[in-house]
Design an enzyme around this catalytic site. Structure first.
Site, short mmCIF file in Angstrom:
data_model
loop_
_atom_site.label_atom_id
_atom_site.label_comp_id
_atom_site.label_asym_id
_atom_site.label_seq_id
_atom_site.Cartn_x
_atom_site.Cartn_y
_atom_site.Cartn_z
N CYS A 76 -20.65 18.08 5.44
CA CYS A 76 -20.91 19.43 5.98
C CYS A 76 -22.32 19.50 6.52
CB CYS A 76 -20.69 20.48 4.91
SG CYS A 76 -21.57 20.10 3.40
N GLU A 136 -18.27 28.20 1.05
CA GLU A 136 -19.15 27.21 1.69
C GLU A 136 -18.34 26.55 2.78
OE1 GLU A 136 -22.25 26.76 1.16
OE2 GLU A 136 -22.48 27.87 -0.71
N LYS A 174 -7.84 23.51 -7.65
CA LYS A 174 -6.97 22.87 -6.66
C LYS A 174 -7.82 21.98 -5.75
CE LYS A 174 -5.74 23.29 -2.46
NZ LYS A 174 -5.45 21.89 -2.16
N GLU A 181 -17.87 21.93 15.20
CA GLU A 181 -17.94 20.90 14.16
C GLU A 181 -16.89 19.84 14.44
OE1 GLU A 181 -16.52 21.74 10.09
OE2 GLU A 181 -18.44 20.97 9.39
#
Ligand code: NAD
Length: 503
Positions: free
Chosen positions: A290, A256, A181, A391
């Site tokens: 990331c 992750e 997905k 973040e």
């Protein structure tokens, strides 16, 4: 099947070797974030019923695929790697069009998929186990890797082909089957990748693609008992949900997640090199990596000259459509992502940081139909501020002062994430001690926080990961389990730890 360069309006799911519409009858649009008038295609808005079909197909295919010798599985992957290489330019263009990053970077993304696929195909002839002496006579002892079964692969939009390849290719070489997905913002690159696997000869049901939202498609994968391993890359927030949903059925879960990566610039650093690194680390992929260097900690002795040069260079970055060869930074991926950036710019200003450059959305002229934003630097940031801890995932860099290398390390470690860190210094002793003391999964010396290579483990600590790694041979640990095998050829019962072999 149509090639990546053909313009299709409606794309289907790939289930059990066929391209099929969702049972929902619903679709969603994929538009170019540099110009929302550009409709790239329409994709299936799938449901739990589509997921269930895909998992059933993957379960059936597993019984065949697991028995195909790994070197033979690898032959298909070598073929796929070559097909990706042959089509690199077209695949990169599709990717820039659907997620915005500049062509050089999407070429890099595709190259990473090529490298990973070649590297992992090589593992088809390795997957080494151990053969050790038994403590008993006439007994043989070894360990072998075995696949787990159906793997659920859930990926983000920022590396639309590289990240799927990091997961799908090791899953396949180990003998698992896949239900994939992709992120709803980048379904075309996912589809291009799956088409290539189909063309390379991967048998029906071994790889299945189901497009649609996380809440519908992703969730359905997590609660299905036939899924044995989940590999997820995305935000920490969603990673926690994935972990919780997969726990009751004891799936193996590889996560992750987010990052708040740091570059430390020491007083003996080559400042020009450090500025280059901070520009690439902070504004590459419009800050949507990331591993983006969203924090820079600078020794107070070089703080001012560093900041002046960094700001001058950031102001000069050319922002534009990633397909234009003159552009150095593309748009944000979506209106929501740009909105988040704008909110953090406000937060930073309210927290008392100094806006050293940027800080505005770009909304006029050539920017009017995209999600562009200026490269933005906050100076005089303190480690407690939200812009230094959370973040942002956009072109916003927070610059902080430190008085010593020890203080830099404390700031580096003082966030919930632990993906990547870097130091600029000419002192080898300092470089090694900081390498040891910073608790991250990736560390660089005299290079920015981005730039991982596929043959080394990739991943992070704390809220970035749950102890697994992808890439390198570490990825085999996610997609296989150990089986220890004892073969007794003595012809009698030998009891371990009770009977002892004569000297
Ligand atoms: P996201 O968490 O919003 O989505 C990731 C994927 O999860 C998407 O496919 C999404 O549809 C799916 N999803 C959403 N809700 C779900 C649910 N309830 N159940 C199952 N699946 C669900 O992340 P994103 O916005 O696509 O990507 C950005 C994030 O990814 C950032 O936080 C970034 O740091 C992270 N990221 C991490 C790495 C890494 O290797 N550590 C690499 C790239 C991106």
């Amino acid at each position: 099947m149509p090639s990546s360069t053909e313009k299709l309006t409606t794309h289907h799911n790939f289930i059990d070797g066929g391209w099929v519409p969702s049972v929902s009858g619903q679709t969603f649009e994929n538009r170019n974030p540099a110009n929302t008038d550009d409709l790239i295609g329409v994709f299936q808005k799938s449901t739990a019923a589509d997921v269930s079909r895909a998992i059933d197909a993957a379960k059936r295919a597993y019984e065949h695929w697991r028995l195909v010798p790994a070197p033979r599985r690898a032959e298909l992957l070598f073929r796929a790697a070559q097909l990706i290489a042959d089509r690199k330019e077209a695949l990169a263009r599709d990717m820039t069009r659907e997620m915005g990053k500049v062509l050089d970077e999407t070429r890099g993304d595709v190259q990473e998929a090529i490298d990973m696929t070649f590297f992992m195909a090589g593992e088809g002839r390795r997957q080494y186990g151990q053969t050790v002496p038994s403590e008993l006579r006439d007994k043989f002892a070894m360990s072998v890797r075995q696949p787990l079964g159906v793997s659920a692969i859930i990926t983000p939009w920022n590396f639309p082909m590289a990240i799927p390849s990091w997961k799908i290719i090791p899953a396949l070489v180990c003998g698992n089957t896949v239900v994939f997905k992709p992120a709803t913002l980048t379904p075309l690159s996912a589809l291009n990748f799956v088409r290539i696997l189909e063309e390379a000869g991967v048998p029906a049901g071994v790889v299945n693609l189901v497009t649609g939202g996380g809440g519908d498609v992703g969730s359905a994968m997590l609660v299905n008992d036939d899924v044995r391993v989940v590999s997820f890359t995305g935000s920490t927030e969603v990673g926690r949900i994935v972990s919780e949903k997969a726990a009751p059925s004891f799936k193996k879960v590889h996560l992750e997640m987010g990052g708040k990566n740091v570059i430390m610039v020491m007083d003996d650093a080559n400042l020009d090199l450090a500025v280059e690194g901070c520009l690439w680390g902070g504004f590459g992929t419009t800050g949507q990596r990331c591993t983006a260097a969203s924090r820079v900690v600078v020794h107070e002795r070089v703080y001012r000259p560093f900041l002046d040069r960094f700001v001058t260079r950031a102001r000069a970055l050319r922002v534009g459509d990633g397909l234009d060869p003159g552009s150095q930074m593309g748009p944000l991926v979506s209106a929501e992502q740009r909105e988040t950036v704008m909110q953090y710019v406000e937060i930073g200003a309210k927290e008392g940081a100094t806006l050293a450059c940027g800080g505005h959305a770009l909304t006029t002229g050539a920017y009017a139909k995209g999600f562009f934003h200026e490269p933005t630097i906050f100076a005089d940031v303190s480690p407690q501020m939200r812009i230094a801890r959370e973040e942002i995932f956009g072109p916003v860099v927070s610059v902080m002062r430190c008085q010593s290398v020890e203080e830099a390390v404390a700031i580096a470690n003082g966030v919930q994430y632990g993906l990547s860190a870097s130091i600029y210094t000419q002192d080898v002793n300092r470089a090694f001690s900081v390498m040891r003391d910073v608790y991250t999964g990736i560390f660089y010396v005299n290079a920015p926080t981005i730039g991982a290579e596929v043959h080394l483990p990739f991943g992070g600590t704390k809220a970035t990961g749950n102890g697994h790694r992808e890439a390198g041979t570490a990825a085999l640990e996610v997609f296989s389990e150990w089986k220890s095998v004892y073969v007794d050829f003595s012809g009698k019962l030998q009891r371990a730890q009770i009977d002892t072999a004569d000297l």
